[in-house]
Scaffold this motif. Structure first.
Motif, PDB file in Angstrom:
ATOM      1  N   SER A 195       5.063  -1.755   6.659  1.00 55.29           N
ATOM      2  CA  SER A 195       4.787  -2.288   5.565  1.00 55.29           C
ATOM      3  C   SER A 195       4.111  -3.817   4.860  1.00 55.29           C
ATOM      4  O   SER A 195       3.400  -4.491   4.296  1.00 55.29           O
ATOM      5  N   ALA A 255      -4.229  -7.185  12.188  1.00 52.98           N
ATOM      6  CA  ALA A 255      -4.228  -7.418  10.491  1.00 52.98           C
ATOM      7  C   ALA A 255      -3.907  -8.954  10.338  1.00 52.98           C
ATOM      8  O   ALA A 255      -4.967  -9.587   9.623  1.00 52.98           O
ATOM      9  N   GLY A 314       1.167  -1.316   0.232  1.00 55.00           N
ATOM     10  CA  GLY A 314      -0.056   0.063  -0.123  1.00 55.00           C
ATOM     11  C   GLY A 314       0.521   1.062  -0.307  1.00 55.00           C
ATOM     12  O   GLY A 314       2.050   0.838  -0.276  1.00 55.00           O
ATOM     13  N   LEU A 315       0.644   2.270   0.581  1.00 51.08           N
ATOM     14  CA  LEU A 315       1.467   3.531   1.020  1.00 51.08           C
ATOM     15  C   LEU A 315       2.115   3.278   1.420  1.00 51.08           C
ATOM     16  O   LEU A 315       3.742   4.085   0.958  1.00 51.08           O
ATOM     17  N   GLY A 316       2.566   2.291   2.019  1.00 49.62           N
ATOM     18  CA  GLY A 316       3.629   1.829   2.625  1.00 49.62           C
ATOM     19  C   GLY A 316       5.164   1.501   2.555  1.00 49.62           C
ATOM     20  O   GLY A 316       6.113   2.185   2.546  1.00 49.62           O
ATOM     21  N   MET A 348      -0.340  -4.534  14.634  1.00 49.63           N
ATOM     22  CA  MET A 348      -2.285  -4.237  14.654  1.00 49.63           C
ATOM     23  C   MET A 348      -2.912  -5.057  14.085  1.00 49.63           C
ATOM     24  O   MET A 348      -4.525  -5.110  13.919  1.00 49.63           O
TER      25      MET A 348
HETATM   26  N1  PHE Z   1       0.956  -2.131   5.438  1.00 51.59           N
HETATM   27  C1  PHE Z   1      -0.435  -1.118   4.705  1.00 51.59           C
HETATM   28  C2  PHE Z   1       1.074   0.138   3.204  1.00 51.59           C
HETATM   29  O1  PHE Z   1       2.310  -0.903   3.175  1.00 51.59           O
HETATM   30  C3  PHE Z   1      -0.851  -0.054   5.770  1.00 51.59           C
HETATM   31  C4  PHE Z   1      -1.815  -1.387   6.411  1.00 51.59           C
HETATM   32  C5  PHE Z   1      -0.924  -1.321   7.952  1.00 51.59           C
HETATM   33  C6  PHE Z   1      -2.456  -1.468   6.231  1.00 51.59           C
HETATM   34  C7  PHE Z   1      -1.987  -2.409   9.055  1.00 51.59           C
HETATM   35  C8  PHE Z   1      -3.290  -2.543   6.792  1.00 51.59           C
HETATM   36  C9  PHE Z   1      -3.151  -2.713   7.857  1.00 51.59           C
HETATM   37  O2  PHE Z   1       0.395   0.826   3.100  1.00 51.59           O
END
Ligand code: PHE
Length: 455
Positions: A227, A234, A24-26, A232
């Motif tokens: 990243s 998920a 993702g944005l990470g 968290m």
């Molecule tokens: N890992 C995601 C990213 O790199 C960010 C994210 C963190 C999404 C935790 C969901 C849960 O952008």
């Protein structure tokens, strides 16, 4: 009570779903500017090592907790610790962290929306590369547009969570992730061919060890956890959907490697452009929004049509990648409010929209009218990011490894890792993973965490 939980269909589906959350944005937005702020190649090397030696074991640990407990992140700790009060409490952190991240994640999501709109208006093609790059400063320091875009992005995300069209979005992301991958490769090829780009490639390949400070380690590890969506809940949640037959070593390694690859490619697509455009590598969160438009404007001089199409598709793909990640961030809080407070999905979504909306507005304004407000020497946005990535994520990751390494019986961990001894390769390397989990990861996290504060 015994609801039938959904399962992912097969190894590839597991990797895709986890990579969807991780990528993702990470990778595209945060990784390149972290590299620029924390020492270039030296940061990249520490990041790769941290991912393989620490994040991968933490990732495995989260998948194991999820698959073993077969429930959501908060209850997983409670169930596996037989309702020990400490671990029940620790589970709450898994609700707090993603909610805090969603507040500022959606601000950057909003920036992507604005840049998508700009691309549709051909803003990068009809201007000079320097002007395209300079658009960011004016945009981000203004009051209304970034705030509105943040609220639009968050609104769209929350609507998806409320309406449950998540499945559709996830199918969509299976298309956009490969598209994003191809576009980043394309931008990479173009970006390294720009005059002055060589300096950027050198910056990523030749480490300057004098740049390496204790902070580099803390930020690299924080970035790696961020990243990979670790610390968290998920991955614990996704782990609970993984079937008992799956080889979690293979799926976790697959996810970690693709996430790493995506970040490194983004680095190589962006850094050369940063140097070619004469932007300061340590420019901070705006880095890709300054360098990428420069690339599109340059491309637009000779290939206006290609540049317009690529920029539109690129920002659209970023929006979708960001949305799939943000959906999983918001969903954590929503499911918590629904299950614990007995709220309807709609009401829970509304509450999260208000909370993340309000704090996100503050984060957004901290680039403009509130830029003078500093807490611990940081802007509001930087403070949110720092507290989450450099403190809460590390703390949660530490709890995860301690839980798997010291609270769960070794037999249980071995069972999960080797599918009850039926995977000979996993069986052979189990002692290594056990060692990394029990000693290397916790010690590294504590040492890095403390040196970050002391030095
Ligand atoms: N890992 C995601 C990213 O790199 C960010 C994210 C963190 C999404 C935790 C969901 C849960 O952008």
């Amino acid at each position: 009570m015994a609801q039938k939980r959904e399962k992912f269909g097969g190894q590839m589906a597991v990797i895709l779903a986890m990579a969807g959350s991780a990528i993702g944005l990470g990778n595209i937005w945060r990784f390149p500017y972290m590299v620029g702020e924390h020492g270039g190649a030296a940061f990249v090397i520490v990041y790769v090592l941290a991912t393989l030696l620490i994040s991968l074991p933490v990732f495995l640990a989260e998948v194991m907790i999820g698959r073993r407990s077969h429930t959501n992140a908060r209850d997983a700790f409670a169930r596996l610790s037989r309702h020990h009060p400490f671990w029940k409490g620790a589970g709450y952190l898994t609700i707090l962290i993603p909610t805090l991240i969603a507040c500022y994640y959606s601000v950057i999501g909003g920036w992507s929306v604005e840049y998508f709109v700009k691309s549709c208006g051909l803003a990068f093609v009809n201007t000079t590369p320097e002007a395209a790059s300079g658009l960011f400063g004016t945009f981000v320091s203004s009051t209304w547009t970034p705030v509105i875009m943040h609220l639009v992005f968050l609104g769209a995300t929350v609507l998806v969570v409320a309406g449950g069209v998540k499945a559709g979005i996830e199918k969509f992301s299976k298309i956009t992730l490969p598209v994003l991958f191809v576009l980043i490769l394309l931008i990479l090829c173009y970006s390294v061919s720009l005059p002055g780009a060589g300096e950027g490639v050198r910056y990523l390949l030749h480490p300057d060890w004098s740049e390496l400070t204790p902070r580099t380690f803390a930020y690299a590890m924080g970035q790696s956890f961020y990243s990979l969506s670790l610390g968290m809940g998920a991955i614990i949640t996704y782990g609970s959907y993984v079937s008992k037959k799956e080889n979690i070593l293979a799926t976790s390694t697959g996810t970690a490697v693709s996430d790493l690859l995506f970040a490194i490619l983004a680095g190589f697509a962006i850094m050369p452009a940063v140097f070619a455009a004469g932007i300061e590598p340590g420019a901070g969160p705006g880095l890709i929004f300054q360098s990428i438009p420069y690339v599109f404007a340059k491309m637009g001089v000779t290939l206006p049509l290609v540049s317009s199409v690529v920029s539109i598709v690129f920002f659209l793909a970023i929006i979708v990648a960001a949305m799939t990640s943000c959906i999983s961030l918001v969903e954590v809080g929503v499911s918590f409010l629904m299950e614990r407070a007995g709220m309807s999905r709609g009401r829970a979504c509304l509450i999260l929209y208000v909370i993340c909306g309000v704090f996100g507005v503050l984060c957004s304004l901290s680039f403009g009218p509130l830029s003078g407000v500093k807490i611990l020497g940081m802007s509001i946005f930087d403070l949110f990011d720092w507290v989450c990535s450099n403190i809460l994520l590390l703390l949660m990751a530490l709890l995860v490894v301690v839980f798997v390494g010291f609270i769960l019986p070794r037999r249980v961990v071995h069972d999960e890792f080797t599918n009850r001894g039926t995977l000979p390769f996993n069986d052979r390397i189990f002692p290594l993973v056990w060692f990394l989990l029990r000693y290397v990861a916790p010690v590294a996290i504590v040492v890095i965490f403390l040196t970050n504060f002391i030095l």
